[in-house]
Design a protein around this motif. Structure first.
Motif, PDB file in Angstrom:
ATOM      1  N   ASP A 299      -0.411   5.115   0.596  1.00  0.00           N
ATOM      2  CA  ASP A 299      -0.772   6.172   1.543  1.00  0.00           C
ATOM      3  C   ASP A 299      -0.791   5.666   2.978  1.00  0.00           C
ATOM      4  O   ASP A 299      -1.467   4.694   3.304  1.00  0.00           O
ATOM      5  CB  ASP A 299      -2.140   6.758   1.180  1.00  0.00           C
ATOM      6  CG  ASP A 299      -2.085   7.532  -0.117  1.00  0.00           C
ATOM      7  OD1 ASP A 299      -1.787   8.737  -0.064  1.00  0.00           O
ATOM      8  OD2 ASP A 299      -2.296   6.923  -1.183  1.00  0.00           O
ATOM      9  N   ARG A 300      -0.046   6.361   3.806  1.00  0.00           N
ATOM     10  CA  ARG A 300       0.068   6.029   5.238  1.00  0.00           C
ATOM     11  C   ARG A 300       0.694   4.655   5.464  1.00  0.00           C
ATOM     12  O   ARG A 300       0.530   4.073   6.529  1.00  0.00           O
ATOM     13  CB  ARG A 300      -1.292   6.124   5.957  1.00  0.00           C
ATOM     14  CG  ARG A 300      -1.843   7.535   5.908  1.00  0.00           C
ATOM     15  CD  ARG A 300      -3.093   7.684   6.721  1.00  0.00           C
ATOM     16  NE  ARG A 300      -3.712   8.968   6.461  1.00  0.00           N
ATOM     17  CZ  ARG A 300      -4.395   9.664   7.353  1.00  0.00           C
ATOM     18  NH1 ARG A 300      -4.555   9.207   8.567  1.00  0.00           N
ATOM     19  NH2 ARG A 300      -4.932  10.818   7.035  1.00  0.00           N
ATOM     20  N   THR A 301       1.346   4.130   4.442  1.00  0.00           N
ATOM     21  CA  THR A 301       2.164   2.930   4.615  1.00  0.00           C
ATOM     22  C   THR A 301       3.591   3.265   4.145  1.00  0.00           C
ATOM     23  O   THR A 301       4.521   3.184   4.930  1.00  0.00           O
ATOM     24  CB  THR A 301       1.586   1.740   3.829  1.00  0.00           C
ATOM     25  OG1 THR A 301       0.299   1.417   4.376  1.00  0.00           O
ATOM     26  CG2 THR A 301       2.481   0.516   3.935  1.00  0.00           C
TER      27      THR A 301
ATOM     28  N   ASP B  57      -6.515  -3.209   3.262  1.00  0.00           N
ATOM     29  CA  ASP B  57      -5.246  -3.919   3.102  1.00  0.00           C
ATOM     30  C   ASP B  57      -5.256  -5.281   3.787  1.00  0.00           C
ATOM     31  O   ASP B  57      -4.297  -6.043   3.664  1.00  0.00           O
ATOM     32  CB  ASP B  57      -4.089  -3.093   3.675  1.00  0.00           C
ATOM     33  CG  ASP B  57      -3.933  -1.770   2.961  1.00  0.00           C
ATOM     34  OD1 ASP B  57      -3.948  -1.777   1.722  1.00  0.00           O
ATOM     35  OD2 ASP B  57      -3.820  -0.731   3.640  1.00  0.00           O
TER      36      ASP B  57
ATOM     37  N   ASP C 107      -2.027  -0.362   5.961  1.00  0.00           N
ATOM     38  CA  ASP C 107      -2.491   0.203   7.238  1.00  0.00           C
ATOM     39  C   ASP C 107      -4.002   0.151   7.417  1.00  0.00           C
ATOM     40  O   ASP C 107      -4.494   0.379   8.513  1.00  0.00           O
ATOM     41  CB  ASP C 107      -2.047   1.665   7.349  1.00  0.00           C
ATOM     42  CG  ASP C 107      -2.780   2.553   6.353  1.00  0.00           C
ATOM     43  OD1 ASP C 107      -2.644   2.317   5.142  1.00  0.00           O
ATOM     44  OD2 ASP C 107      -3.517   3.468   6.787  1.00  0.00           O
TER      45      ASP C 107
ATOM     46  N   GLN D  77     -10.971   5.755   6.413  1.00  0.00           N
ATOM     47  CA  GLN D  77      -9.540   6.088   6.429  1.00  0.00           C
ATOM     48  C   GLN D  77      -9.377   7.595   6.473  1.00  0.00           C
ATOM     49  O   GLN D  77      -9.660   8.261   5.486  1.00  0.00           O
ATOM     50  CB  GLN D  77      -8.847   5.554   5.180  1.00  0.00           C
ATOM     51  CG  GLN D  77      -8.907   4.045   5.059  1.00  0.00           C
ATOM     52  CD  GLN D  77      -8.296   3.567   3.760  1.00  0.00           C
ATOM     53  OE1 GLN D  77      -7.277   4.064   3.317  1.00  0.00           O
ATOM     54  NE2 GLN D  77      -8.935   2.598   3.141  1.00  0.00           N
TER      55      GLN D  77
ATOM     56  N   ASP E 173       0.856  -1.175   0.000  1.00  0.00           N
ATOM     57  CA  ASP E 173       0.000   0.000   0.000  1.00  0.00           C
ATOM     58  C   ASP E 173       0.903   1.239   0.000  1.00  0.00           C
ATOM     59  O   ASP E 173       2.072   1.169   0.402  1.00  0.00           O
ATOM     60  CB  ASP E 173      -0.872  -0.041   1.267  1.00  0.00           C
ATOM     61  CG  ASP E 173      -1.691   1.225   1.439  1.00  0.00           C
ATOM     62  OD1 ASP E 173      -2.364   1.630   0.471  1.00  0.00           O
ATOM     63  OD2 ASP E 173      -1.646   1.813   2.546  1.00  0.00           O
TER      64      ASP E 173
HETATM   65 MG   LIG Z   1      -3.119   3.247   3.295  1.00  0.00          MG
END
Ligand SMILES: [Mg+2]
Length: 273
Positions: A10-12, A216, A212, A178, A8
């Motif tokens: 975004d934010r990973t 996922d 995250d 999210q 992933d």
């Molecule tokens: Mg993400």
């Protein structure tokens, strides 16, 4: 041994300014590389160290960016290192091969959605009917495959997402919250299905994954080994699996840690016997 790394973004691996979570003193903060510009402004970052690790990983493995973003949103990201041969967008709805969406994969996905899920129109109508303008900021359709709402989190009633998830579940759709976005996605539209297709085409011997959010979970479950950051929807819900490492690091530091873990695991794959 060939390794497929499906992560992933975004934010990973990449983080907006709001998601960086730079908890250390300013003088000790890592140097950051901007990897995405949106409307003439910097939007997403990784640490300079993470950028170096990713460039190396792209040389030694089949690195597959695996995102819920649309192709257009993905196209704004400029990751370090060589351009990935494969990329997965729209939560598995588009498999990019050398930048082009694979037609065979599009047909496979369309057939599954038609057979197993309520239509996007029905789900959108329900979203718009039940959302309250007091907290609904935007409603968007992604790639004619799924929908998401941008909401004011502080005003969003806790029960609304749960009720939506129950309504959607009965119709073959799944819901994920999210940040400021609530996603409604057909259940067969998964990252793991698209990753399995890449594994089939490349003959990968092992798959590593990271992510995250709830979207996922299937990606992590299908991988041989996985990692999730200390922040996000999965961490908040206490989600875990025996082969998935729950990191304590949060924010952009987690991205760096994940890339280190990928690098180590790709160099010394787990023995099956
Ligand atoms: Mg993400």
């Amino acid at each position: 041994m060939s390794t497929l790394v499906a992560s992933d973004l975004d934010r990973t691996l990449i983080y907006s300014a709001a998601a960086l979570d730079l908890a250390m003193p300013d003088a000790e903060a890592p140097r950051l590389l901007c990897v995405e510009v949106y409307e003439h402004k910097p939007l997403s970052y990784m640490t300079e160290t993470a950028a170096g690790l990713l460039a190396e990983l792209a040389d030694t493995t089949t690195f597959v960016p695996t995102t819920t973003r649309t192709r257009e949103q993905y196209g704004r990201i400029h990751l370090p290192g060589r351009a990935p041969r494969f990329a997965i967008c729209a939560n598995g709805g588009h498999l990019l091969v050398d930048g082009e969406s694979d037609r065979d994969w599009q047909r496979t996905v369309a057939a599954r959605l038609t057979a197993e899920c309520a239509t996007l129109d029905e789900v959108r109508a329900h979203l718009l009917r039940s959302a309250d303008p007091a907290w609904l900021l935007k409603e968007r359709v992604a790639e004619d495959l799924f929908a998401y709402l941008v909401v004011e989190r502080s005003l969003l009633p806790q029960t609304w997402v749960k009720e939506l998830a129950e309504w959607a579940d009965a119709r073959g759709w799944t819901v994920s919250l999210q940040g400021r976005k609530i996603y409604a996605v057909p259940k067969p539209l998964t990252k793991s299905a698209a990753v399995a297709e890449v594994a089939r085409r490349t003959g990968a011997a092992q798959t590593l994954a990271a992510g995250d959010s709830l979207l996922d979970a299937d990606l992590l479950l299908a991988a041989d080994r996985g990692w999730r950051p200390g922040h996000g929807e999965l961490a908040a819900s206490g989600w875990d699996a025996p082969h998935v490492t729950a990191l304590s690091e949060r924010g952009v530091a987690a991205g760096e840690k994940i890339l280190r873990a990928f690098t180590r695991a790709a160099a010394a794959p787990a023995r099956s016997c």
